[in-house]
Motif scaffolding. Sequence first.
Motif, PDB file in Angstrom:
ATOM      1  N   ASN A  16       0.819  -1.160  -0.131  1.00  0.00           N
ATOM      2  CA  ASN A  16       0.114   0.125   0.057  1.00  0.00           C
ATOM      3  C   ASN A  16       0.820   1.254   0.014  1.00  0.00           C
ATOM      4  OD1 ASN A  16      -2.783  -0.989   0.049  1.00  0.00           O
ATOM      5  ND2 ASN A  16      -2.353  -1.874   1.972  1.00  0.00           N
ATOM      6  N   LEU A 203      -6.499  -4.120  -6.685  1.00  0.00           N
ATOM      7  CA  LEU A 203      -7.040  -3.443  -5.491  1.00  0.00           C
ATOM      8  C   LEU A 203      -8.292  -4.463  -4.931  1.00  0.00           C
ATOM      9  CD1 LEU A 203      -7.429  -1.115  -3.880  1.00  0.00           C
ATOM     10  CD2 LEU A 203      -9.083  -0.269  -5.523  1.00  0.00           C
ATOM     11  N   TRP A 204      -8.024  -5.101  -3.667  1.00  0.00           N
ATOM     12  CA  TRP A 204      -8.891  -5.607  -2.923  1.00  0.00           C
ATOM     13  C   TRP A 204      -9.897  -5.089  -1.990  1.00  0.00           C
ATOM     14  CZ3 TRP A 204      -9.534  -7.428   2.229  1.00  0.00           C
ATOM     15  CH2 TRP A 204     -10.281  -8.482   2.408  1.00  0.00           C
ATOM     16  N   ASN A 205     -11.130  -5.299  -2.000  1.00  0.00           N
ATOM     17  CA  ASN A 205     -12.126  -4.668  -1.288  1.00  0.00           C
ATOM     18  C   ASN A 205     -11.789  -3.222  -1.294  1.00  0.00           C
ATOM     19  OD1 ASN A 205     -14.244  -4.991   0.670  1.00  0.00           O
ATOM     20  ND2 ASN A 205     -12.872  -5.113   2.254  1.00  0.00           N
ATOM     21  N   ARG A 206     -11.670  -2.464  -2.107  1.00  0.00           N
ATOM     22  CA  ARG A 206     -11.431  -1.239  -2.409  1.00  0.00           C
ATOM     23  C   ARG A 206     -10.447  -0.447  -1.702  1.00  0.00           C
ATOM     24  NH1 ARG A 206     -17.928   0.405  -3.712  1.00  0.00           N
ATOM     25  NH2 ARG A 206     -18.185  -1.180  -5.400  1.00  0.00           N
ATOM     26  N   GLN A 207      -9.756  -1.019  -0.867  1.00  0.00           N
ATOM     27  CA  GLN A 207      -8.943  -0.376  -0.029  1.00  0.00           C
ATOM     28  C   GLN A 207      -7.310  -1.112   0.044  1.00  0.00           C
ATOM     29  OE1 GLN A 207     -10.914  -0.811   3.905  1.00  0.00           O
ATOM     30  NE2 GLN A 207     -10.499  -3.121   3.841  1.00  0.00           N
ATOM     31  N   ARG A 209      -4.165  -2.936  -1.612  1.00  0.00           N
ATOM     32  CA  ARG A 209      -3.105  -3.460  -2.719  1.00  0.00           C
ATOM     33  C   ARG A 209      -2.564  -4.727  -2.576  1.00  0.00           C
ATOM     34  NH1 ARG A 209      -4.439  -0.965  -7.552  1.00  0.00           N
ATOM     35  NH2 ARG A 209      -5.517   1.014  -7.063  1.00  0.00           N
ATOM     36  N   GLU A 235     -12.186  -8.417  -7.912  1.00  0.00           N
ATOM     37  CA  GLU A 235     -12.866  -7.102  -8.258  1.00  0.00           C
ATOM     38  C   GLU A 235     -12.206  -6.373  -9.552  1.00  0.00           C
ATOM     39  OE1 GLU A 235     -11.706  -8.012  -5.307  1.00  0.00           O
ATOM     40  OE2 GLU A 235     -12.988  -7.248  -3.492  1.00  0.00           O
ATOM     41  N   GLN A 236     -11.208  -6.799  -9.804  1.00  0.00           N
ATOM     42  CA  GLN A 236     -10.423  -5.767 -10.779  1.00  0.00           C
ATOM     43  C   GLN A 236     -10.100  -6.320 -11.935  1.00  0.00           C
ATOM     44  OE1 GLN A 236      -7.778  -2.868  -9.601  1.00  0.00           O
ATOM     45  NE2 GLN A 236      -9.975  -2.452  -9.509  1.00  0.00           N
TER      46      GLN A 236
END
Length: 277
Positions: A16, A203-207, A209, A235-236
């Motif tokens: 991150n 990007l996992w769970n929108r938060q 890396r 999700e990406q």
Amino acid sequence: MTSMKIKPEPLSTDPNRLYKEWFENRKRMCAKIDPLVKFEEPIYQDKVRFVCISDTHEKLRDLLPKIPNGDVLVHCGDFTNTGDRNELEEFNYAIGKLPHPHKIIIAGNHEFGFDDSEDLVQREEKYKGHGTPKGHKLLTNCTVLADKMVEIYGIKIYGTSWHPLSGYAYYRPRDKLHEKWNLIPDDIDILLTHTPPLGHGDLWNRQSREGDVDLLNTIEHRVKPKFHVFGHIHEQPGITTNGVTNFVNAAICSHKLEIMNLPILFDIPLKPGLQKS
């Protein structure tokens, strides 16, 4: 052959922070691009059509009507949930129904039993007792790559399954993953991994890396393949580029393990003097 080894990034365990320093400050390029080939586009004799999927999690049979034809089908892992024999036999049956002349597969973290080096003590509790030792031998309708390369129509494809998610098959700590990436040959056209590199489709769970920085460094500073195909982060899906390599997250299922995305296609021109048989 590899020309040099990539030294581990000192901050490899903090993706991150690295993402903020490198990508948000524009030190590294990551541009999202549109699909390179549309489903209705014909297959050309002078180009090799690749059809990419990943993370089908026992849903391949349901996905079959949505997979277009091509010369090479690529699957970047997590085709099962536990790697049990019945799941492998079902996957082998389903992939055998596809018409693609070449089907290239790598295992993902859910293919328990494929990784002979797995520390079973560290495996997540709900997966203990699952998996099929040497399960890849049941996959007779495709070619499984495990730290190996195959050449098709003069195009060199290398596959490797390692990732930084503990408790699963093919796990390695982030500060050790570079040892696996250093095995990747220089002169390949397509790299298949299960895990993404840092900054591309990760990007996992929108938060958070989840991509690996040493994989990114290996790609950008040494290997420089035309395409890097992976999955793992559901999700990406989609394609990004750094201007040299196109990065393809080919994940199909959502984290609820429902079919959410379609395959991703791309073409690579045949090299002079070669033709498709």
